[in-house]
Design an enzyme around this catalytic site. Sequence first.
Site, PDB file in Angstrom:
ATOM      1  N   GLU A  49       0.872  -1.174   0.000  1.00 38.07           N
ATOM      2  CA  GLU A  49       0.000   0.000   0.000  1.00 38.07           C
ATOM      3  C   GLU A  49       0.909   1.223   0.000  1.00 38.07           C
ATOM      4  O   GLU A  49       1.787   1.345   0.856  1.00 38.07           O
ATOM      5  CB  GLU A  49      -0.883   0.033   1.249  1.00 38.07           C
ATOM      6  CG  GLU A  49      -1.932  -1.053   1.293  1.00 38.07           C
ATOM      7  CD  GLU A  49      -2.739  -1.045   2.585  1.00 38.07           C
ATOM      8  OE1 GLU A  49      -3.605  -1.926   2.724  1.00 38.07           O
ATOM      9  OE2 GLU A  49      -2.501  -0.180   3.455  1.00 38.07           O
ATOM     10  N   ASP A  60      -5.593   9.270  10.064  1.00 40.99           N
ATOM     11  CA  ASP A  60      -4.264   8.770  10.406  1.00 40.99           C
ATOM     12  C   ASP A  60      -3.759   9.342  11.721  1.00 40.99           C
ATOM     13  O   ASP A  60      -4.051  10.481  12.069  1.00 40.99           O
ATOM     14  CB  ASP A  60      -3.276   9.104   9.279  1.00 40.99           C
ATOM     15  CG  ASP A  60      -3.582   8.312   8.026  1.00 40.99           C
ATOM     16  OD1 ASP A  60      -3.552   7.074   8.123  1.00 40.99           O
ATOM     17  OD2 ASP A  60      -3.884   8.911   6.982  1.00 40.99           O
TER      18      ASP A  60
END
Length: 268
Positions: A49, A60
């Site tokens: 990824e 995040d």
Amino acid sequence: MSRLQTRFAQLKQENRAALVTFVTAGDPDYASSLEILKGLPAAGADVIELGMPFTDPMADGPAIQLANIRALDGGQTLARTLQMVREFRSGESETPLVLMGYFNPIHHYGVERFIAEAKEVGVDGLIVVDLPPEHNEDLCHPAQAAGLDFIRLTTPTTGDQRLPTVLEGSSGFVYYVSVAGVTGANAATLEHVEEAVARLRRHTDLPIGIGFGIRSAEHAAAVARLADGVVVGSALIDRIAKARDNAQAVKDVLALCGELAEGVRNAR
């Protein structure tokens, strides 16, 4: 079959889970990031990824937020990220690569242009964390029409009624975020992971990858016994942040990838 389907089918034959590694494009700089990317398959990554840096990565945690800042400060753009994939693909045709990020940069780049270029440079799939299934026509459907997999995130708060909606149109694999919160948060218990995998399997035949909070080979091995994929990101990115220089960052990330791969491969 897509590269993702081929890889997961091959690993099923080998009776093991995939190690899925996440790094941010352009972190700590373009050249080092490309070196990491090129080194990951040999270090044991089965699927990669690659994060598309964004100024407001709301899903995040601190580690990946800082990685985004380092990459953007170094001049990383979506065009440069696609160029990085092109350079990676010049020497690596088998390892699936998925771009992960937020819709805003894609929207600004132009959805049609982005999909066409992503396909052309050798991207296999997309994870767009802030685009719910209600907006499938914005990106999911055109991406899949072009032959890109569209990977959905599910969480502990995705209920049984919501799951079919989330999974509709999913392809490649399902990414189960084992902790509700931001990336890099504390890991879920293995009992919770086992229950979650069983619940997801009732709704989909797609491979299930588990992420968020996996930091060691031992933990990766434990999750690999339960799921089809083990996703590790923040632990790798922490190695970049703590390295004394960029050359050390490359070495440290690939070394940790090797340790994680050994854990995953010896899990069953």
